[in-house]
Scaffold this active site. Sequence first.
Site, mmCIF file in Angstrom:
data_model
loop_
_atom_site.group_PDB
_atom_site.id
_atom_site.type_symbol
_atom_site.label_atom_id
_atom_site.label_comp_id
_atom_site.label_asym_id
_atom_site.label_seq_id
_atom_site.Cartn_x
_atom_site.Cartn_y
_atom_site.Cartn_z
ATOM 1 N N HIS A 78 0.317 -1.543 0.125
ATOM 2 C CA HIS A 78 -0.038 0.104 0.110
ATOM 3 C C HIS A 78 0.545 1.523 0.026
ATOM 4 O O HIS A 78 1.803 1.497 0.296
ATOM 5 C CB HIS A 78 -0.405 0.053 0.907
ATOM 6 C CG HIS A 78 -0.685 0.219 2.420
ATOM 7 N ND1 HIS A 78 -0.210 1.268 2.829
ATOM 8 C CD2 HIS A 78 -0.431 -1.288 3.259
ATOM 9 C CE1 HIS A 78 -0.168 0.789 4.117
ATOM 10 N NE2 HIS A 78 0.568 -0.979 4.652
ATOM 11 N N ASP A 80 -0.193 4.358 1.325
ATOM 12 C CA ASP A 80 -0.521 5.626 2.680
ATOM 13 C C ASP A 80 0.840 5.188 3.527
ATOM 14 O O ASP A 80 0.942 3.105 4.106
ATOM 15 C CB ASP A 80 -1.877 6.036 2.696
ATOM 16 C CG ASP A 80 -2.450 3.987 3.363
ATOM 17 O OD1 ASP A 80 -2.554 3.323 2.356
ATOM 18 O OD2 ASP A 80 -2.927 4.595 4.270
ATOM 19 N N ASP A 108 6.161 -0.140 6.871
ATOM 20 C CA ASP A 108 4.641 -0.432 6.323
ATOM 21 C C ASP A 108 4.147 1.320 5.626
ATOM 22 O O ASP A 108 3.785 1.862 6.870
ATOM 23 C CB ASP A 108 3.740 -0.137 8.134
ATOM 24 C CG ASP A 108 2.457 -0.688 7.956
ATOM 25 O OD1 ASP A 108 2.162 -0.832 6.775
ATOM 26 O OD2 ASP A 108 1.974 -0.482 9.120
ATOM 27 N N GLU A 141 -4.585 2.381 2.508
ATOM 28 C CA GLU A 141 -4.986 1.059 3.139
ATOM 29 C C GLU A 141 -5.364 1.244 4.827
ATOM 30 O O GLU A 141 -6.553 0.948 6.041
ATOM 31 C CB GLU A 141 -3.754 0.127 3.063
ATOM 32 C CG GLU A 141 -3.872 -1.150 3.049
ATOM 33 C CD GLU A 141 -3.814 -1.323 4.502
ATOM 34 O OE1 GLU A 141 -4.270 -2.752 5.352
ATOM 35 O OE2 GLU A 141 -3.367 -0.338 5.307
ATOM 36 N N GLU A 142 -4.122 2.476 5.223
ATOM 37 C CA GLU A 142 -4.565 2.962 7.362
ATOM 38 C C GLU A 142 -5.302 3.105 6.949
ATOM 39 O O GLU A 142 -6.153 2.971 8.901
ATOM 40 C CB GLU A 142 -3.121 3.193 6.989
ATOM 41 C CG GLU A 142 -2.056 2.775 6.878
ATOM 42 C CD GLU A 142 -1.364 1.412 7.958
ATOM 43 O OE1 GLU A 142 -2.466 1.811 8.454
ATOM 44 O OE2 GLU A 142 -0.087 1.546 7.984
ATOM 45 N N ASP A 165 3.324 -6.722 3.552
ATOM 46 C CA ASP A 165 2.028 -6.016 4.479
ATOM 47 C C ASP A 165 1.513 -6.093 6.281
ATOM 48 O O ASP A 165 1.497 -5.989 6.491
ATOM 49 C CB ASP A 165 0.943 -5.732 3.767
ATOM 50 C CG ASP A 165 0.452 -4.050 4.436
ATOM 51 O OD1 ASP A 165 1.120 -3.251 5.479
ATOM 52 O OD2 ASP A 165 -0.602 -3.987 5.027
ATOM 53 N N HIS A 346 3.435 1.381 13.502
ATOM 54 C CA HIS A 346 1.954 2.004 14.287
ATOM 55 C C HIS A 346 3.020 2.795 15.466
ATOM 56 O O HIS A 346 2.203 2.891 15.833
ATOM 57 C CB HIS A 346 0.947 1.484 13.947
ATOM 58 C CG HIS A 346 0.384 1.139 12.819
ATOM 59 N ND1 HIS A 346 -1.256 1.411 13.114
ATOM 60 C CD2 HIS A 346 0.438 1.242 11.875
ATOM 61 C CE1 HIS A 346 -1.491 0.903 11.117
ATOM 62 N NE2 HIS A 346 -0.652 0.278 10.931
HETATM 63 ZN ZN LIG Z 1 0.739 -1.780 5.842
#
Ligand SMILES: [Zn+2]
Length: 374
Positions: A78, A80, A108, A141-142, A165, A346
């Site tokens: 992804h 983003d 990520d 995606e997030e 991912d 994250h």
């Molecule tokens: Zn991810």
Amino acid sequence: MHPRTGNRLLDTFLEAVRIDSPSGEEATFARWCADRLAALGCEVRIDATAGLTGSDSGNVIAELAPTAVGDTLVLSAHLDTIGPGRGIEPVVEGGVVRSAGDTVLGADDKAGVAAILETLAVLRATVRPHARLRVLLTTSEEIGLRGAHALDIADCTGDLCLVLDAAGEVGGIVTGAPTHYTFSATFHGAAAHAGVQPEKGRSAVLMAAHAICAMPLGRLDAETTSNVGGISGGGATNVVPAECVLMGECRSIEAHRAEQVREAMDAAMRTAAGDAGGSVDVEWKKEYDGYRHADDHLALAIVADAVRQAGLEPRLFLTGGGSDANVLTSKGLPSIAISCGMTDVHSTGESIAVAGMEGLVRVLLAAVDRAVAS
Ligand SMILES: [Zn+2]
């Protein structure tokens, strides 16, 4: 300009994380990826999903024409990154990349993007036969797998899709992910002066509290979880609150368990509201469907093979988190999420070892080899 390290994969990664791409604002990074993919010999397009997702870009879809007969492999990541993710300044130390400390790193999922670009660069530089290859880089995606949800799967068909991912050491292969429901519930009571005539009030906060206490919460079994993630309501100490809003979710790898827990949480809210003479409006949303691949699933065997071929140990595991693999699989593109070597995703402590990214490229190249018909 930033000094180059002499390691093409690392340089690509460092350049990628320096391009801001918070969810919904992926256009600059999407363009950068599209240009790279075109320079690597792919036919590239950006699909028309921007209007559906609210992003300033569509998904990037690229295709590398085959030089051999075989299965079509799709490599996906992804575009983003989660916040705080503006102005990311990567720091390389002792073979590990982290952020300068005040943002995430964005491995990520830019480790996945960089690994895909490096794989194509290796294919271009060598005469290595490969079947048709597709690349899918999704937006947003997030914030609910939006790019994948909006994707017209006819634009990106394939026999097997690797979704780059998952966190954890390279070699990790996700064999199952949950069905995921979220809810927002508004309890309605009646306001009254808390000191003068509280008996005339019906507290929406108390209804919500009773509902929470009656709900199955936390880890419910090895494959099932639930959570109340937010509560807000009321405004003054001397007013019986007339409204209270709860937000929560439940997940299970087993679809019927997710449904059971969803029903139990829903019933707890309706009972609590009814018992207190109030009411509740509950809005449930299914975020995505879960999946579980049998351990002898052919695609799993192929990916595990590729991991071994790359000199690594395959590690099969179930995850409690969703990814584009959930959506793509339910759209009919068999997808397997694999670990990219990133850790502490994250968070501002996110990091990735350069050796991990290199291992990931070896896995992808082995999968490309494996897709060629023998
Ligand atoms: Zn991810």
